[in-house]
Design a protein around this motif. Sequence first.
Motif, PDB file in Angstrom:
ATOM      1  N   ASP A 139      24.622  57.442   5.698  1.00 56.27           N
ATOM      2  CA  ASP A 139      24.757  56.732   6.765  1.00 56.27           C
ATOM      3  C   ASP A 139      24.804  57.795   7.952  1.00 56.27           C
ATOM      4  N   VAL A 140      25.496  58.989   7.759  1.00 62.15           N
ATOM      5  CA  VAL A 140      25.364  60.279   8.563  1.00 62.15           C
ATOM      6  C   VAL A 140      24.027  60.625   8.836  1.00 62.15           C
ATOM      7  N   LYS A 141      23.106  60.648   7.945  1.00 64.29           N
ATOM      8  CA  LYS A 141      21.693  61.062   8.082  1.00 64.29           C
ATOM      9  C   LYS A 141      20.894  60.083   8.927  1.00 64.29           C
ATOM     10  N   GLN A 142      21.412  58.916   8.891  1.00 68.37           N
ATOM     11  CA  GLN A 142      20.680  58.056   9.541  1.00 68.37           C
ATOM     12  C   GLN A 142      21.292  57.458  10.750  1.00 68.37           C
ATOM     13  N   SER A 143      22.288  58.036  11.248  1.00 66.89           N
ATOM     14  CA  SER A 143      22.956  57.993  12.478  1.00 66.89           C
ATOM     15  C   SER A 143      22.196  58.530  13.627  1.00 66.89           C
ATOM     16  N   PRO A 144      22.143  57.840  14.729  1.00 65.84           N
ATOM     17  CA  PRO A 144      21.352  58.581  16.112  1.00 65.84           C
ATOM     18  C   PRO A 144      22.377  59.791  16.638  1.00 65.84           C
ATOM     19  N   LEU A 145      23.525  59.833  16.046  1.00 62.70           N
ATOM     20  CA  LEU A 145      24.589  61.005  16.426  1.00 62.70           C
ATOM     21  C   LEU A 145      24.773  61.939  15.508  1.00 62.70           C
ATOM     22  N   ARG A 146      23.727  62.045  14.524  1.00 65.01           N
ATOM     23  CA  ARG A 146      23.959  63.055  13.516  1.00 65.01           C
ATOM     24  C   ARG A 146      24.140  64.418  13.715  1.00 65.01           C
ATOM     25  N   ARG A 147      23.319  64.752  14.591  1.00 60.15           N
ATOM     26  CA  ARG A 147      23.530  66.212  15.175  1.00 60.15           C
ATOM     27  C   ARG A 147      24.879  66.478  15.753  1.00 60.15           C
ATOM     28  N   LYS A 148      25.640  65.378  16.184  1.00 62.41           N
ATOM     29  CA  LYS A 148      26.858  65.822  16.698  1.00 62.41           C
ATOM     30  C   LYS A 148      28.060  65.575  15.772  1.00 62.41           C
ATOM     31  N   LEU A 149      27.797  64.823  14.697  1.00 61.62           N
ATOM     32  CA  LEU A 149      28.920  64.625  13.603  1.00 61.62           C
ATOM     33  C   LEU A 149      29.151  66.065  12.734  1.00 61.62           C
ATOM     34  N   GLN A 150      30.366  66.222  12.927  1.00 65.86           N
ATOM     35  CA  GLN A 150      30.814  67.741  12.205  1.00 65.86           C
ATOM     36  C   GLN A 150      31.677  67.088  10.939  1.00 65.86           C
ATOM     37  N   ARG A 151      31.410  67.944  10.046  1.00 67.97           N
ATOM     38  CA  ARG A 151      32.115  67.859   8.869  1.00 67.97           C
ATOM     39  C   ARG A 151      33.618  68.506   8.879  1.00 67.97           C
ATOM     40  N   LEU A 152      34.534  67.599   8.643  1.00 67.64           N
ATOM     41  CA  LEU A 152      36.027  68.294   8.837  1.00 67.64           C
ATOM     42  C   LEU A 152      36.663  68.044   7.445  1.00 67.64           C
ATOM     43  N   LYS A 153      37.723  68.659   7.093  1.00 68.40           N
ATOM     44  CA  LYS A 153      38.641  68.697   6.255  1.00 68.40           C
ATOM     45  C   LYS A 153      40.243  67.843   6.876  1.00 68.40           C
ATOM     46  N   LEU A 154      40.682  66.945   6.182  1.00 67.67           N
ATOM     47  CA  LEU A 154      41.741  66.283   6.824  1.00 67.67           C
ATOM     48  C   LEU A 154      42.552  66.307   5.817  1.00 67.67           C
ATOM     49  N   PRO A 155      43.384  67.467   5.401  1.00 68.44           N
ATOM     50  CA  PRO A 155      44.382  67.718   4.285  1.00 68.44           C
ATOM     51  C   PRO A 155      45.384  66.616   4.240  1.00 68.44           C
TER      52      PRO A 155
END
Length: 229
Positions: A139-155
Amino acid sequence: MVEITGETLANAIVVLILAALPSVAWFFQVRKRMIRRQSSLVRLFEQIVKPRDRRYVVHGYLVGFTAEYWVNRGPIKKVYITYTTPPYHAFFYLPIIILFRRREKLEVAVEARDSLGVRGEAHIYRRGGIDVVQLVEKDVKQSPLRRKLQRLKLPDLAAEAYATEGDALAVARELWGRLERLGAVFRVSIVPGRRLVLAVASPRPDSFGPVVEEVLSLVQAAAEKARQV
């Protein structure tokens, strides 16, 4: 080289027959419970969603279904529900179910009729199953906002996320917290571009209805907030 004699073969057949007897009894006993379970869930979901129309697709034999509900009422356009369950009726599969802690799983996706009133996009997920991770990354790869999506850790949630700037992540966190009170949560996605809210969970046996209600409630609250702005 091992020689297979007639006596060895006969003994093996006897063992298979003896092993099959409890599996047959188990199959018919558990089959009835699984059918009742899925029938009760269908009635429950329809009572909560109150669809104008519906379509069901059965997955395999007694292992789940996908429901597509046309609502077109208030802020809700459609609701998609996928229910899957381990094959409890398969006697010889039980050790695998116990070993890997397989449980019932519920996926709920709600499509709004208008804007969700949420900025950005967010996907929170837990690495409890490879299928969830793969679907999020797809879904991230197909998102129009994929370049703005940042990977985060949520401990604090023992989870990870892909999120853009905006309040989508906060909204996803809010829903995650609500659902965690009802069972294990594997994914929550807020996708305003598709007017979609999605959750994947393994609720307690009596919490399948509340999970659906929580997702519907969040969409309704977001839509109401958007109208007031």
